[in-house]
Design an enzyme around this catalytic site. Structure first.
Site, PDB file in Angstrom:
ATOM      1  N   TYR A 209      21.125 -40.184  11.262  1.00 47.31           N
ATOM      2  CA  TYR A 209      21.208 -41.509  10.634  1.00 47.31           C
ATOM      3  C   TYR A 209      22.080 -42.419  11.494  1.00 47.31           C
ATOM      4  O   TYR A 209      22.923 -41.937  12.268  1.00 47.31           O
ATOM      5  CB  TYR A 209      21.735 -41.422   9.194  1.00 47.31           C
ATOM      6  CG  TYR A 209      23.016 -40.632   9.010  1.00 47.31           C
ATOM      7  CD1 TYR A 209      24.260 -41.201   9.266  1.00 47.31           C
ATOM      8  CD2 TYR A 209      22.976 -39.311   8.563  1.00 47.31           C
ATOM      9  CE1 TYR A 209      25.426 -40.476   9.082  1.00 47.31           C
ATOM     10  CE2 TYR A 209      24.145 -38.575   8.380  1.00 47.31           C
ATOM     11  CZ  TYR A 209      25.365 -39.165   8.634  1.00 47.31           C
ATOM     12  OH  TYR A 209      26.524 -38.447   8.463  1.00 47.31           O
ATOM     13  N   ASP A 287      39.155 -30.506   0.308  1.00 48.85           N
ATOM     14  CA  ASP A 287      38.781 -29.221   0.909  1.00 48.85           C
ATOM     15  C   ASP A 287      39.810 -28.125   0.610  1.00 48.85           C
ATOM     16  O   ASP A 287      39.470 -26.941   0.636  1.00 48.85           O
ATOM     17  CB  ASP A 287      38.639 -29.365   2.433  1.00 48.85           C
ATOM     18  CG  ASP A 287      37.271 -29.925   2.822  1.00 48.85           C
ATOM     19  OD1 ASP A 287      36.521 -30.363   1.933  1.00 48.85           O
ATOM     20  OD2 ASP A 287      36.955 -29.925   4.036  1.00 48.85           O
TER      21      ASP A 287
HETATM   22  C1  FAD Z   1      29.515 -31.750   9.846  1.00 46.10           C
HETATM   23  C2  FAD Z   1      30.095 -32.205   8.581  1.00 46.10           C
HETATM   24  C3  FAD Z   1      29.468 -33.248   7.976  1.00 46.10           C
HETATM   25  C4  FAD Z   1      29.986 -33.712   6.769  1.00 46.10           C
HETATM   26  N1  FAD Z   1      29.342 -34.729   6.192  1.00 46.10           N
HETATM   27  C5  FAD Z   1      29.816 -35.213   5.032  1.00 46.10           C
HETATM   28  C6  FAD Z   1      29.169 -36.306   4.394  1.00 46.10           C
HETATM   29  O1  FAD Z   1      28.146 -36.830   4.873  1.00 46.10           O
HETATM   30  N2  FAD Z   1      29.692 -36.767   3.216  1.00 46.10           N
HETATM   31  C7  FAD Z   1      30.811 -36.192   2.657  1.00 46.10           C
HETATM   32  O2  FAD Z   1      31.228 -36.641   1.578  1.00 46.10           O
HETATM   33  N3  FAD Z   1      31.459 -35.158   3.246  1.00 46.10           N
HETATM   34  C8  FAD Z   1      30.986 -34.662   4.407  1.00 46.10           C
HETATM   35  N4  FAD Z   1      31.634 -33.625   5.017  1.00 46.10           N
HETATM   36  C9  FAD Z   1      32.829 -33.006   4.384  1.00 46.10           C
HETATM   37  C10 FAD Z   1      34.086 -33.843   4.532  1.00 46.10           C
HETATM   38  O3  FAD Z   1      34.272 -34.243   5.845  1.00 46.10           O
HETATM   39  C11 FAD Z   1      35.308 -33.053   4.064  1.00 46.10           C
HETATM   40  O4  FAD Z   1      35.021 -32.407   2.857  1.00 46.10           O
HETATM   41  C12 FAD Z   1      36.476 -34.016   3.863  1.00 46.10           C
HETATM   42  O5  FAD Z   1      36.812 -34.637   5.065  1.00 46.10           O
HETATM   43  C13 FAD Z   1      37.690 -33.261   3.312  1.00 46.10           C
HETATM   44  O6  FAD Z   1      38.791 -34.100   3.311  1.00 46.10           O
HETATM   45  P1  FAD Z   1      40.246 -33.517   3.060  1.00 46.10           P
HETATM   46  O7  FAD Z   1      41.145 -34.696   3.102  1.00 46.10           O
HETATM   47  O8  FAD Z   1      40.249 -32.656   1.851  1.00 46.10           O
HETATM   48  O9  FAD Z   1      40.539 -32.525   4.276  1.00 46.10           O
HETATM   49  P2  FAD Z   1      40.675 -32.812   5.829  1.00 46.10           P
HETATM   50  O10 FAD Z   1      39.827 -33.955   6.251  1.00 46.10           O
HETATM   51  O11 FAD Z   1      40.494 -31.506   6.501  1.00 46.10           O
HETATM   52  O12 FAD Z   1      42.179 -33.300   6.039  1.00 46.10           O
HETATM   53  C14 FAD Z   1      43.274 -32.405   5.981  1.00 46.10           C
HETATM   54  C15 FAD Z   1      44.465 -33.059   6.677  1.00 46.10           C
HETATM   55  O13 FAD Z   1      45.596 -32.243   6.451  1.00 46.10           O
HETATM   56  C16 FAD Z   1      46.269 -32.041   7.659  1.00 46.10           C
HETATM   57  N5  FAD Z   1      46.921 -30.732   7.588  1.00 46.10           N
HETATM   58  C17 FAD Z   1      46.324 -29.528   7.492  1.00 46.10           C
HETATM   59  N6  FAD Z   1      47.230 -28.548   7.451  1.00 46.10           N
HETATM   60  C18 FAD Z   1      48.451 -29.146   7.513  1.00 46.10           C
HETATM   61  C19 FAD Z   1      49.769 -28.647   7.518  1.00 46.10           C
HETATM   62  N7  FAD Z   1      50.023 -27.325   7.461  1.00 46.10           N
HETATM   63  N8  FAD Z   1      50.806 -29.526   7.595  1.00 46.10           N
HETATM   64  C20 FAD Z   1      50.551 -30.877   7.644  1.00 46.10           C
HETATM   65  N9  FAD Z   1      49.304 -31.393   7.666  1.00 46.10           N
HETATM   66  C21 FAD Z   1      48.270 -30.545   7.583  1.00 46.10           C
HETATM   67  C22 FAD Z   1      45.193 -32.085   8.708  1.00 46.10           C
HETATM   68  O14 FAD Z   1      45.691 -32.364  10.007  1.00 46.10           O
HETATM   69  C23 FAD Z   1      44.286 -33.182   8.167  1.00 46.10           C
HETATM   70  O15 FAD Z   1      44.708 -34.456   8.597  1.00 46.10           O
HETATM   71  C24 FAD Z   1      31.146 -33.123   6.206  1.00 46.10           C
HETATM   72  C25 FAD Z   1      31.781 -32.062   6.836  1.00 46.10           C
HETATM   73  C26 FAD Z   1      31.252 -31.596   8.011  1.00 46.10           C
HETATM   74  C27 FAD Z   1      31.922 -30.447   8.686  1.00 46.10           C
END
Ligand code: FAD
Length: 392
Positions: A209, A287
């Site tokens: 896309y 996540d």
């Molecule tokens: C290929 C792919 C395509 C995707 N497409 C989509 C889509 O189209 N639509 C959608 O809704 N979702 C999609 N997703 C899923 C989505 O990207 C994730 O579910 C989302 O980004 C999760 O966000 P989060 O903030 O929970 O975790 P993350 O984005 O993993 O952020 C975690 C943060 O915590 C920090 N961190 C981790 N451990 C520590 C620590 N010990 N100390 C301090 N900081 C730490 C990391 O550095 C990071 O900045 C996709 C995922 C993939 C792999």
């Protein structure tokens, strides 16, 4: 409960952490984000934001900024990998006109969130790796640099290998799904319109896309594979491996694959949804609570929903413990249902045996011709859900 007097730490400046920081700050909390990286950045990849995610951006006042950096999807088109002809076209503008689906570059979404976080007065502390989190009446972060920091509440938005999840749950055992995925971005030399195309082949499929005003195209390609591939989506791979795996793909898919110069590959692993999302004065979201396979494109959208409900539950309950209990009660079942749907989705695009494949494509084509609206509407429970409706 008034959040004004509360000092809240959010671990992780990803999509979930920044959104939670904003939602909590909007309720008056004193919020600090601890991020391990040296900058708030994102990798080069696309995301689909569905209407259930958009409502959270709207409630946080971010919709105009988001619209500036995203592309509105008009339709979803399923195609056979060898023919350019369409198996099925679902016209989103026609059958779900009130629901906006968007494509956005992850870095652009993170920029929108990070600017809003700073403007709202959230404190952001970079290069702060959390090693361990300790629960209690005043929970404590133990940082890799030896420092300890106390707060009234710690929210773990620290992704797949969350130390906050580890403080609340026993270690789980993810398993390899037998699928590997590649992702890349290429220039839009094929003039791909504002639609998601899914090319379905035996044991593999490719989704593409447009992003950034249609100047580039995001590609995610998934292949069934017996050998294990590493989890985490930053592993550099040789573009030739991707081209070889999708050698039979024709038309637009072929033209796009021919342009790939830089590609990442990762193994798709299934993780259980965490049993415990909160206890005492600790909580997890995104996540960290429920990693998902990408087949429903809901990981970021679920993180948006979690972040909103967490802040809303805290603001509408008499104390932190009751707020967190309500947060888990409002989120666990829905997130689990979405993750189950994602777990069950890949095989539909991967049918190998020719007669079954042909019949399945025919059924899709007929279904799309006879009842396109029903096909678009089958996920109303997911996309039509407004987590902000009736918020306190
Ligand atoms: C290929 C792919 C395509 C995707 N497409 C989509 C889509 O189209 N639509 C959608 O809704 N979702 C999609 N997703 C899923 C989505 O990207 C994730 O579910 C989302 O980004 C999760 O966000 P989060 O903030 O929970 O975790 P993350 O984005 O993993 O952020 C975690 C943060 O915590 C920090 N961190 C981790 N451990 C520590 C620590 N010990 N100390 C301090 N900081 C730490 C990391 O550095 C990071 O900045 C996709 C995922 C993939 C792999």
């Amino acid at each position: 409960m008034e959040l004004q007097d509360h000092k809240i730490i959010v671990v992780g400046a990803g999509i979930g952490g920044l959104t939670a920081a904003l939602a909590l700050r909007a309720r008056g909390a004193d919020v600090t984000v601890f991020e391990q990286a040296e900058a708030i950045t994102e990798v080069g990849a696309g995301l689909q934001i569905s209407p259930n995610g958009r409502v959270v951006l709207r409630a946080l006042g971010l919709e105009p900024a988001f619209d500036q950096v995203s592309v509105q999807a008009q339709s979803v088109v399923l195609r056979d990998y060898r023919r350019t002809a369409e198996v099925l076209r679902l016209d989103l503008a026609k059958y779900a006109a009130e629901q906006v689906f968007s494509f956005v570059h992850r870095a652009d979404l993170i920029d929108v969130l990070a600017s809003a976080v700073r403007a709202a007065g959230v404190h952001v502390r970079l290069l702060q790796k959390v090693e361990r989190v300790e629960n209690g009446p005043k929970p404590v972060l133990h940082l890799a640099n030896g420092a300890q920091v106390q707060a009234d509440l710690i929210v773990g938005a620290d992704g797949l290998h969350s130390p906050t999840r580890a403080a609340l749950n026993r270690a789980d055992a993810p398993f390899f799904t037998g699928q590997v995925a590649w992702r890349t971005i290429v220039p839009n030399t094929v003039n791909l319109p504002n639609e998601a195309n899914v090319f379905m082949g035996p044991g593999r499929h490719l989704v593409c896309y447009p992003l950034r005003g249609g100047s580039v195209v995001n590609i995610v390609a998934v292949q069934e594979k017996a050998e294990w591939a590493a989890e985490g989506w930053h592993h550099v791979d040789d573009p030739e491996n991707l081209r070889r795996a999708f050698a039979g793909f024709q038309g637009v898919a072929r033209a796009l694959l021919d342009q790939v110069e830089d590609v990442r590959q990762w193994g798709l692993f299934r993780h259980p949804v965490a049993d415990v999302w909160q206890q005492g004065r600790l909580a997890i979201l995104g996540d960290a609570a429920h990693p998902t396979l990408p087949f429903m494109a809901q990981g970021a959208n679920m993180a948006f929903e979690d972040a909103w409900v967490l802040a809303d539950s805290l603001a509408t309950q008499p104390d932190i413990e009751m707020g967190l209990a309500q947060y888990q009660a409002r989120r666990h079942q829905r997130a689990s249902r979405v993750i189950e749907a994602a777990n069950g989705n890949a095989w539909k695009y991967h049918l190998s045996f020719p007669p079954v494949r042909g019949l399945a494509h025919l059924a899709l084509r007929l279904g799309g011709a006879v009842a396109p609206e029903r096909m678009v509407r089958q996920f109303d429970w997911l996309y039509g859900y407004d987590v902000t409706a009736g918020s306190g």
